[in-house]
Scaffold this active site. Structure first.
Site, PDB file in Angstrom:
ATOM      1  N   ASP A  83       0.813  -1.221   0.000  1.00 60.05           N
ATOM      2  CA  ASP A  83       0.000   0.000   0.000  1.00 60.05           C
ATOM      3  C   ASP A  83       0.843   1.265   0.000  1.00 60.05           C
ATOM      4  O   ASP A  83       2.058   1.215   0.165  1.00 60.05           O
ATOM      5  CB  ASP A  83      -0.962  -0.009   1.202  1.00 60.05           C
ATOM      6  CG  ASP A  83      -0.303  -0.480   2.498  1.00 60.05           C
ATOM      7  OD1 ASP A  83       0.936  -0.373   2.604  1.00 60.05           O
ATOM      8  OD2 ASP A  83      -1.026  -0.945   3.389  1.00 60.05           O
TER       9      ASP A  83
ATOM     10  N   HIS B 116      -7.228  -4.758  10.159  1.00 59.46           N
ATOM     11  CA  HIS B 116      -6.949  -4.550   8.724  1.00 59.46           C
ATOM     12  C   HIS B 116      -5.643  -5.209   8.306  1.00 59.46           C
ATOM     13  O   HIS B 116      -4.717  -5.339   9.101  1.00 59.46           O
ATOM     14  CB  HIS B 116      -7.001  -3.063   8.343  1.00 59.46           C
ATOM     15  CG  HIS B 116      -5.871  -2.213   8.838  1.00 59.46           C
ATOM     16  ND1 HIS B 116      -6.056  -0.939   9.334  1.00 59.46           N
ATOM     17  CD2 HIS B 116      -4.526  -2.434   8.900  1.00 59.46           C
ATOM     18  CE1 HIS B 116      -4.881  -0.441   9.672  1.00 59.46           C
ATOM     19  NE2 HIS B 116      -3.941  -1.322   9.425  1.00 59.46           N
TER      20      HIS B 116
ATOM     21  N   GLU C 146      -9.586  -1.798   5.330  1.00 57.91           N
ATOM     22  CA  GLU C 146     -10.234  -1.498   6.605  1.00 57.91           C
ATOM     23  C   GLU C 146     -11.462  -2.387   6.788  1.00 57.91           C
ATOM     24  O   GLU C 146     -11.866  -3.108   5.871  1.00 57.91           O
ATOM     25  CB  GLU C 146     -10.652  -0.020   6.626  1.00 57.91           C
ATOM     26  CG  GLU C 146      -9.482   0.956   6.478  1.00 57.91           C
ATOM     27  CD  GLU C 146      -8.648   1.124   7.750  1.00 57.91           C
ATOM     28  OE1 GLU C 146      -8.477   0.161   8.524  1.00 57.91           O
ATOM     29  OE2 GLU C 146      -8.155   2.248   7.969  1.00 57.91           O
TER      30      GLU C 146
ATOM     31  N   ASP D  25      -7.671  -2.779  14.245  1.00 57.29           N
ATOM     32  CA  ASP D  25      -9.038  -3.136  13.823  1.00 57.29           C
ATOM     33  C   ASP D  25      -9.058  -4.388  12.942  1.00 57.29           C
ATOM     34  O   ASP D  25     -10.086  -4.738  12.385  1.00 57.29           O
ATOM     35  CB  ASP D  25      -9.669  -1.958  13.053  1.00 57.29           C
ATOM     36  CG  ASP D  25      -8.835  -1.549  11.848  1.00 57.29           C
ATOM     37  OD1 ASP D  25      -7.771  -2.179  11.594  1.00 57.29           O
ATOM     38  OD2 ASP D  25      -9.244  -0.609  11.134  1.00 57.29           O
TER      39      ASP D  25
HETATM   40  P1  PGA Z   1       2.089  -1.339  12.673  1.00 62.77           P
HETATM   41  O1  PGA Z   1       0.907  -1.307  11.621  1.00 62.77           O
HETATM   42  O2  PGA Z   1       3.044  -2.394  12.207  1.00 62.77           O
HETATM   43  O3  PGA Z   1       2.701   0.028  12.613  1.00 62.77           O
HETATM   44  O4  PGA Z   1       1.478  -1.664  13.990  1.00 62.77           O
HETATM   45  C1  PGA Z   1       0.360  -2.508  11.168  1.00 62.77           C
HETATM   46  C2  PGA Z   1      -0.764  -2.232  10.199  1.00 62.77           C
HETATM   47  O5  PGA Z   1      -1.449  -1.209  10.332  1.00 62.77           O
HETATM   48  O6  PGA Z   1      -0.984  -3.054   9.308  1.00 62.77           O
END
Ligand code: PGA
Length: 256
Positions: free
Chosen positions: A63, A134, A139, A132
């Site tokens: 992404d 994702h 999302e 959450d």
């Molecule tokens: P993080 O993010 O590794 O910074 O916790 C993970 C994500 O949002 O997929």
């Protein structure tokens, strides 16, 4: 799903690094799907130290934020070059990261999908998980069949990522992300999660029903997923003891 629970993020990362290294060594001209965020940082450091040959590999990132240039310090282009690519012998032409400044976003996303297919598909997709649930930036309520497209970040995700931007108001609202359908087509997935703020999302993803309310739960339908956790992120799993038992009794011939 193989659930590997280790005492610390460092120990879980070492196992994840062995898995990535074995894919690179087995298929030197293979295709890796890569992730950003805090979670894979240690993994990238380990991989750099392993001095693997990246010269024939192709990479696709999950992404990128929409509206910021590749040179922006918080772009995922910058993240990847800073934390991994500049330290390994990857060929720049083989690096693929969504273009946050694409004028025709649907056209760009279709070409990204076509390019993944043209390389023969992703051999190993690395994933983090949001609080959450994702994966990528898919999302909650993302279609489980979704392909690469534009998504609007939830206020929670913008808040979670505000630490990188120095304020929530600076976090872009939109992103381009591979879809859940895209991720599920990878031949193998490796999900990493550390810390207690991921415990709920992990428990729902691994042991809950498959639901777009926890996009990572879609991985239950994938035939080859390894989940590397520390104690804290594993804390809400009901079958923790079973996962430990399985790992402790892994047959010798089953390498990582
Ligand atoms: P993080 O993010 O590794 O910074 O916790 C993970 C994500 O949002 O997929």
């Amino acid at each position: 799903m193989e659930i590997i629970i280790q005492p610390t993020p460092e120990a879980a990362t070492k196992i994840a690094a062995r898995l990535v290294a074995s894919v690179i060594q087995t298929k030197p001209a293979g295709v890796l799907g890569l992730a950003t965020g805090s979670t894979p940082l240690r993994l990238y450091r380990e991989l750099v130290e392993m001095k693997l040959d990246w010269s024939k590999l192709t990479t696709f990132n999950l992404d990128e934020y929409v509206g910021i240039s590749p040179q922006h310090p918080q772009s995922y282009h910058s993240f990847m070059w800073e934390n991994l690519f500049q330290h390994v012998n990857v060929a720049t032409k083989n690096v693929n990261i969504p273009d946050g400044l694409a004028k025709d976003i649907p056209g760009f996303c279709a070409r990204y999908e076509n390019k993944i297919a043209a390389t023969g598909g992703i051999d190993l997709q690395l994933l983090g998980i949001g609080t959450d649930g994702h994966i990528g930036f898919n999302e909650q309520t993302s279609s489980l069949a979704s392909r690469t497209r534009i998504k609007t970040l939830t206020p929670q995700t913008r808040q979670d990522n505000a630490r990188f931007f120095g304020g929530e108001e600076k976090v872009p609202h939109h992103v381009i992300t591979m879809g859940i359908g895209t991720i599920l087509e990878a031949r193998q997935c490796l999900l990493l999660a550390f810390g207690k703020n991921k415990a709920r999302a992990i428990a729902e993803a691994v042991e809950g029903p498959i639901t777009s309310m926890n996009p990572a739960s879609a991985l239950q339908q994938h035939p080859k997923v390894t989940v590397c956790l520390d104690e804290e992120s594993a804390a809400e799993l009901k079958l923790q003891d079973y996962y430990r038992y399985v790992y402790d009794h892994k047959p010798d011939w089953q390498t990582i």
